[in-house]
Design a protein around this motif. Structure first.
Motif: not given
Length: 274
Positions: A16-35, A241-249
């Motif tokens: 159940y640790n979604n953040r650990n499962a997606v290596a790029d999570y810190p960049r994704i989160a920071a990018d979404r804050v900016k957007r 949704l094919p190819d999508h992880d917990h955050f990219s979805v």
């Protein structure tokens, strides 16, 4: 010692640790804050509307261009213990382009609030939107509720409300027993009774709004299982949704041509529950 479906505590924590499962999570989160900051700077909207007395019992409304629009209400995730509505602002562009007014709902986080309080707050937020939609140029008879992760769970908690015209839970948690048994419960403080009471999979309302259950096909297996079993229980379509992880979805909601926006359009055209 096996705690759930053959998993010990370490395996269940990882499941159940979604953040650990997606290596790029810190960049994704920071990018979404900016957007999200760019969206909030560029758009006119109604900020911090109070639906209750608590500091986080508030929501934002981004009105559609045309009056009488349907309402798309989105509930953020964060395992009931992190995040806020502001960081979800990046995804309003998709539904707005389809002619929806968009509401972003916030709620009190654990451990300050337990799961009963959080569910109650979101229920009040949805009721508030139904009562006040016309004040913001929207149609209360066409109120669609969605949310991601913990927000997917909270979406399911309002499925039976008469004011809800449709739901779109995304990567949700519908059985809280494994949550009670893993690291997430350190702040949630679920016990057997509260986990059972607040598990939507175990309490399907007689009156159910049209629903599409969505999940990324590349998410952790437990997240895929939860959505699959909930869709089966509801006899609702499952959108994997094919190819999508917990955050990219969520990118499929941020773009008007995305698969989640198409699902929202389909929900808006579905026959309503009796």
């Amino acid at each position: 010692m096996a705690l759930f479906r053959g998993m010990d505590r370490a395996a269940l924590d990882a499941a159940y640790n979604n953040r650990n499962a997606v290596a790029d999570y810190p960049r994704i989160a920071a990018d979404r804050v900016k957007r999200s900051e760019k969206v909030r700077a560029a758009r006119k909207f109604h900020a911090d509307l109070k639906y209750g007395r608590g500091a986080r019992e508030r929501l934002d409304v981004f009105p559609a261009a045309q009056p009488g629009a349907p309402v798309f209400a989105f509930i953020h995730g964060g395992y009931w213990q992190s995040n806020d509505k502001e960081a979800s602002s990046f995804l309003v562009e998709g539904p707005l382009a389809l002619g929806f007014s968009v509401a972003l709902i916030e709620y009190t986080l654990a451990p300050e609030a337990d799961i009963d309080q959080i569910v109650s707050e979101v229920g009040r937020a949805v009721d508030w939107l139904a009562a006040h939609a016309r004040d913001y140029g929207a149609d209360p008879a066409r109120l669609f509720v969605s949310g991601h992760s913990a927000g997917g769970h909270l979406t399911a908690s309002v499925l039976g409300k008469p004011c809800v015209a449709g739901t779109l839970p995304i990567s949700g948690l519908f059985d809280l027993e494994p949550i009670r048994l893993c690291y997430l419960n350190e702040k949630l403080r679920l016990n057997e009774k509260s986990a059972e009471k607040n598990s939507p999979r175990r309490h399907l309302p007689a009156r159910r709004a049209p629903t599409v259950v969505a999940v990324g096909a590349a998410e952790l297996p437990e997240l895929v299982r939860q959505s699959t079993e909930y869709a089966q229980a509801l006899k609702a379509p499952l959108l994997a949704l094919p190819d999508h992880d917990h955050f990219s979805v969520l990118e499929e909601l941020a773009r008007p041509e995305g698969a989640l926006c198409r699902a929202l359009k389909d929900l808006a055209q579905a026959p309503q529950a009796a």
